[in-house]
Motif scaffolding. Sequence first.
Motif, PDB file in Angstrom:
ATOM      1  N   VAL A 287       0.880  -1.166   0.000  1.00 25.58           N
ATOM      2  CA  VAL A 287       0.000   0.000   0.000  1.00 25.58           C
ATOM      3  C   VAL A 287       0.916   1.214   0.000  1.00 25.58           C
ATOM      4  O   VAL A 287       1.566   1.525   1.008  1.00 25.58           O
TER       5      VAL A 287
ATOM      6  N   PRO B 149       0.179  -3.629   4.566  1.00 24.82           N
ATOM      7  CA  PRO B 149      -0.964  -4.183   3.833  1.00 24.82           C
ATOM      8  C   PRO B 149      -2.092  -4.678   4.738  1.00 24.82           C
ATOM      9  O   PRO B 149      -3.254  -4.660   4.345  1.00 24.82           O
TER      10      PRO B 149
ATOM     11  N   VAL C  99      -5.583  -2.787   5.542  1.00 25.91           N
ATOM     12  CA  VAL C  99      -6.726  -2.732   4.633  1.00 25.91           C
ATOM     13  C   VAL C  99      -7.878  -3.560   5.203  1.00 25.91           C
ATOM     14  O   VAL C  99      -7.723  -4.751   5.488  1.00 25.91           O
TER      15      VAL C  99
ATOM     16  N   ALA D 268      -8.066   5.769  -4.319  1.00 23.27           N
ATOM     17  CA  ALA D 268      -7.132   4.649  -4.382  1.00 23.27           C
ATOM     18  C   ALA D 268      -7.019   4.160  -5.817  1.00 23.27           C
ATOM     19  O   ALA D 268      -8.022   3.952  -6.497  1.00 23.27           O
TER      20      ALA D 268
ATOM     21  N   SER E 213     -10.794   5.252  -0.580  1.00 22.14           N
ATOM     22  CA  SER E 213      -9.876   4.860   0.486  1.00 22.14           C
ATOM     23  C   SER E 213      -9.915   5.895   1.602  1.00 22.14           C
ATOM     24  O   SER E 213     -10.125   7.085   1.361  1.00 22.14           O
TER      25      SER E 213
ATOM     26  N   ASN F  98      -6.979   1.453   7.117  1.00 29.07           N
ATOM     27  CA  ASN F  98      -7.227   1.722   5.693  1.00 29.07           C
ATOM     28  C   ASN F  98      -8.519   1.063   5.202  1.00 29.07           C
ATOM     29  O   ASN F  98      -8.500   0.099   4.428  1.00 29.07           O
TER      30      ASN F  98
ATOM     31  N   VAL G 155      -1.954  -1.159  -4.137  1.00 27.55           N
ATOM     32  CA  VAL G 155      -2.825  -0.001  -3.946  1.00 27.55           C
ATOM     33  C   VAL G 155      -1.965   1.247  -3.795  1.00 27.55           C
ATOM     34  O   VAL G 155      -0.971   1.243  -3.054  1.00 27.55           O
TER      35      VAL G 155
ATOM     36  N   ASN H 294      -2.591   5.056  -2.557  1.00 25.32           N
ATOM     37  CA  ASN H 294      -3.422   6.128  -2.012  1.00 25.32           C
ATOM     38  C   ASN H 294      -2.840   7.453  -2.492  1.00 25.32           C
ATOM     39  O   ASN H 294      -1.675   7.759  -2.206  1.00 25.32           O
TER      40      ASN H 294
END
Length: 282
Positions: free
Chosen positions: A74, A103, A106, A129, A155, A182, A241, A243
């Motif tokens: 992420v 991660p 999430v 995201a 996100s 997240n 991902v 952000n």
Amino acid sequence: MRLMRIGEPGRERPVLASSDGRHHDLSSVTRDIDGAFLAALSDDPSLVPDASGLPETDITGQRVGAPIARPSAVLCIGQNYAAHAAESGSEPPEEPILFYKAPNTVIGPYDDVLIPRGSKKTDWEVELAVVIGRRTSYLDSPADALAHVAGYAVSNDVSERAFQLEQSGGQWSKGKSCATFNPLGPVLVTADEVGDPQGLRLRSYVNGDVRQDSVSADMIFGVAELVHHLSRYLVLEPGDVINTGTPQGVALSGRFPYLGAGDVMEMEISGLGRQRSRCTPA
């Protein structure tokens, strides 16, 4: 396409959400909405048949998971809206600021967010995201970047500002990687359906009151520029991902109180849906 994952944590099943409000089981196509599936879908968009060829499924009363299985990374862009940089006490960055979230931060779009033990400055951040669809490295130009994007989602880059800025040792991740920090989703909307990612409206609410209201066109570095820039320094894998930064209107500005137990955050982006998270003590 609008892709979802439905079920309890670790047991989510893939679902296709139709524009008419119905839902269709994707289990015959893929085991999960993960990097391998998104890579295959990027190579062959016909991998998912028309909804009429998929069995309908009722998701009423069932948990909605994050629309992508746990990513390998992420990646987060800091201060990517000039007004947010200003409310943070900084000048707009000359190039993208990169930090990571774990991660395992999430979670689903309606799951509870845990206020960390000892926290007094937990904050919200609505963000667009970007989910990667193709292995991406050393792109020639931003013009090549959007072809590597699988889709987009709502996100919330939840942050603990004391951990991030006062107890950080100079790095932000300590205040970004707390458990549940997240919320993602409710849907992953494929890039072909979204079109221009710089034409989206982002809004956040706390206990029903508007906190943030901006458009993705106000990003300092747009999606294509970000993907191109990151590809020069690291390898983006399918399912990762990004952000892309938050607009002004967070508690760090001093205009609003920080979050506490019982507060409710809602995040929405035009065309990508709305999420709702209640804050509870860790």
